[in-house]
Design an enzyme around this catalytic site. Structure first.
Site, PDB file in Angstrom:
ATOM      1  N   GLU A  96      14.992   9.132  24.406  1.00 10.32           N
ATOM      2  CA  GLU A  96      15.181   7.890  25.163  1.00 10.32           C
ATOM      3  C   GLU A  96      16.533   7.890  25.869  1.00 10.32           C
ATOM      4  OE1 GLU A  96      14.955   4.283  22.859  1.00 10.32           O
ATOM      5  OE2 GLU A  96      14.822   3.012  24.656  1.00 10.32           O
ATOM      6  N   HIS A 152      12.642  -1.677  12.117  1.00 12.56           N
ATOM      7  CA  HIS A 152      11.571  -1.513  13.090  1.00 12.56           C
ATOM      8  C   HIS A 152      10.392  -2.418  12.714  1.00 12.56           C
ATOM      9  CE1 HIS A 152       8.921  -0.076  15.972  1.00 12.56           C
ATOM     10  NE2 HIS A 152       8.900   1.225  15.731  1.00 12.56           N
ATOM     11  N   LYS A 209      17.528  -2.628  16.516  1.00  8.43           N
ATOM     12  CA  LYS A 209      16.895  -2.153  15.281  1.00  8.43           C
ATOM     13  C   LYS A 209      17.949  -1.789  14.237  1.00  8.43           C
ATOM     14  CE  LYS A 209      12.455  -0.532  17.066  1.00  8.43           C
ATOM     15  NZ  LYS A 209      12.600  -0.576  18.538  1.00  8.43           N
ATOM     16  N   HIS A 257      14.512   1.071  22.714  1.00  9.82           N
ATOM     17  CA  HIS A 257      13.536   1.130  21.614  1.00  9.82           C
ATOM     18  C   HIS A 257      14.179   1.804  20.397  1.00  9.82           C
ATOM     19  CE1 HIS A 257       9.688   1.486  19.583  1.00  9.82           C
ATOM     20  NE2 HIS A 257       9.898   2.778  19.400  1.00  9.82           N
ATOM     21  N   CYS A 303       3.627   0.521  18.033  1.00  8.40           N
ATOM     22  CA  CYS A 303       4.934  -0.128  18.105  1.00  8.40           C
ATOM     23  C   CYS A 303       5.264  -0.680  19.485  1.00  8.40           C
ATOM     24  CB  CYS A 303       5.997   0.844  17.627  1.00  8.40           C
ATOM     25  SG  CYS A 303       5.571   1.451  15.988  1.00  8.40           S
ATOM     26  N   PHE A 318       3.488   5.166  18.696  1.00 10.40           N
ATOM     27  CA  PHE A 318       2.656   6.309  18.329  1.00 10.40           C
ATOM     28  C   PHE A 318       1.440   6.336  19.262  1.00 10.40           C
ATOM     29  CE2 PHE A 318       3.708   6.920  13.499  1.00 10.40           C
ATOM     30  CZ  PHE A 318       4.984   7.316  13.844  1.00 10.40           C
TER      31      PHE A 318
END
Ligand SMILES: *[C@@H]1O[C@H](CO)[C@@H](O)[C@H](O)[C@H]1NC(C)=O
Ligand SMILES: *[C@@H]1O[C@H](CO)[C@@H](O)[C@H](O)[C@H]1NC(C)=O
Ligand SMILES: *[C@@H]1O[C@H](CO)[C@@H](O)[C@H](O)[C@H]1NC(C)=O
Ligand SMILES: *[C@@H]1O[C@H](CO)[C@@H](O)[C@H](O)[C@H]1NC(C)=O
Length: 439
Positions: A332, A358, A353, A321, A177, A425
């Site tokens: 975050e 996403h 998002k 993010h 991502c 990831f």
């Protein structure tokens, strides 16, 4: 002296529309591009019905005149068959970005100094699935000769370079991502270090497939609590956030050496923004879960700010993010808090998002475009569905009381610098710092 690198063109395909203009307009208006899988024609036959998560973000289907997607508006039939959908998105968004930069006829441009860095997180999930099924059911002869080239994650970049004859660096990062942001960051370094004058860069993804959704659902990454209200499903930082929404699309950015842009007649006020710094790090912790303190995210933001030679208080906006997962958003948030410390009040932090879901490998590119537009237009897109920031039972509420999350409604704000975060990831953390262009 390292070259200065500026943004001169943008192209996007998102669940809010085909094109940067409709996407940005819908985003600022607080619209959501998320839908329920129960509306899909193959809901039962395709296997969607078994999956406990029902919300996705799909590029709307229809005519380009309505800012929607259908292949035949862009490719003839035989061409379309040879190009996976993520590659088609990459080619169409690249065309928009090149036209925006007035580079589409390539007159007087040295093509050996013009490169492409467009990545994808997954490549063509559909082709892998269908050919695997065919191979297992009907054997060798049913595997298509174009199977392998079509599915490779670097094929959007390959086809873009072939179409325009671009012979500069040809690159395609794949870092889950964080792909889209890494692609822009790496392209920035190519120009900064004089490997190229111009780069087409970004990320593209088209993995809306029942097997992909099933996989994310088994990993407990995707939302399940809002199946009846898809537009409420993506709620970064909110108390009832419960997982991300699988989405698709593409973001393409034209990066250019500043004097190259000025020499070919780009006017200073046509330049969208300047890239000031790029940060990358690894969490070195777990393949999917962040550290509570957001160590990796902190390190990448800190690197981007330090390399921009600014201090955190000069940053007015962070496009987070934040995917709407319980622990990811919290980590975050903590990382941003650590970066800004007692200067946190007044920093705007939003997660787009909430509107588009996403986009995996395209997320960092599309969100970079939103960050660039925010800097250029002095307008910050909202975090939809945010009722109580930090309201989850394990959140430390005080850690969520410092920022302006731009809840629900967009906001006018002059910005000198803005950050865009993208994590993936594998433990990948990356950040870009964009600045308002000043000569
Ligand atoms: C297999 O892959 C090819 C090439 O990517 C694709 O055109 C085809 O639709 C796929 N599916 C089947 C069932 O062969
Ligand atoms: C794109 O690549 C495919 C092979 O994957 C090739 O057959 C096709 O001609 C290329 N199309 C363009 C427009 O470059
Ligand atoms: C709150 O934020 C601080 C600063 O980043 C961090 O050190 C701390 O672990 C956070 N606490 C919780 C419970 O998230
Ligand atoms: C850093 O990357 C990891 C990789 O998966 C991600 O899980 C984590 O959320 C990122 N760090 C933070 C603080 O968000």
């Amino acid at each position: 002296m390292a070259n200065r690198v500026v943004v001169t063109g943008l192209g996007a395909i998102t669940p809010l529309g085909v094109g940067v203009t409709p996407t940005w307009r819908n985003l600022l208006a607080g619209k959501s591009g998320l839908i329920s899988t129960t509306t899909l024609p193959d809901y039962e036959s395709g296997g969607w019905a078994q999956i406990p998560s029902k919300v996705i973000g799909k590029v709307p289907e229809g005519s380009i005149n309505d800012y929607k997607w259908q292949s035949q508006d862009h490719f003839d039939k035989s061409e379309a068959r040879r190009l996976a959908l993520f590659t088609q998105y990459g080619m169409v968004a690249s065309k928009e970005a090149l036209e925006d930069a007035k580079l589409h006829n390539l007159e007087g441009i040295d093509k050996r100094r013009f490169g492409v860095a467009v990545g994808s997180g997954i490549g063509s999930f559909h082709d892998v699935y269908e050919n695997s099924t065919q191979f297992s059911q009907s054997g060798y002869k049913r595997v298509q000769p174009l199977f392998i080239p079509k599915l490779l994650t670097n094929m959007a970049a390959g086809n873009i370079s072939i179409k325009y004859g671009l012979q500069g660096p040809l690159h395609a990062v794949s870092t889950a991502c964080a792909t889209g942001l890494h692609a822009i960051g790496d392209a920035y370094n190519f120009i900064k270090n004089d490997y190229a004058d111009v780069m087409i860069c970004g990320g593209t993804e088209s993995s809306i497939h029942p097997l992909a959704l099933a996989g994310f659902a088994r990993a407990r990454s995707v939302v399940t609590d809002f199946n009846d209200d898809p537009q409420a499903a993506s709620r970064p930082f909110d108390g009832s956030r419960n997982g991300f929404v699988l989405s698709e699309g593409c973001g393409i950015v034209i990066l250019e050496r500043l004097d190259h842009a000025l020499n070919r007649g780009v006017k200073p006020d046509e330049i969208y923004a300047e890239i000031k710094g790029y940060g990358l790090s690894g969490d070195a912790h777990h393949i999917t879960a962040p550290m509570e303190t957001g160590e990796g995210a902190y390190l990448s933001m800190k690197m981007a700010v330090d390399r921009s030679a600014i201090s955190p208080e000069q940053v007015g906006y962070v496009n987070a993010h934040a995917t709407s997962t319980v622990i990811g958003d919290r980590a975050e948030n903590n990382a941003i808090l650590r970066l800004f410390g007692d200067k946190a009040t007044g920093v705007a932090v939003s997660s787009t998002k909430s509107s588009i879901g996403h986009l995996l490998g395209a997320a960092g590119a599309v969100e970079s475009i939103f960050t660039i537009k925010a800097v250029k237009d002095s307008e910050i897109p909202p975090t939809l569905n945010l009722d109580t920031a930090g309201g989850h039972k394990d959140d430390k509420a005080d850690n969520f009381s410092h920022f302006d999350y731009v809840a629900k409604v967009s906001k006018k704000k002059e910005l000198d610098y803005a950050l865009c975060n993208s994590f993936g990831f594998g433990g990948v953390n990356s950040t870009l710092c964009f600045g308002k262009f000043r000569t």
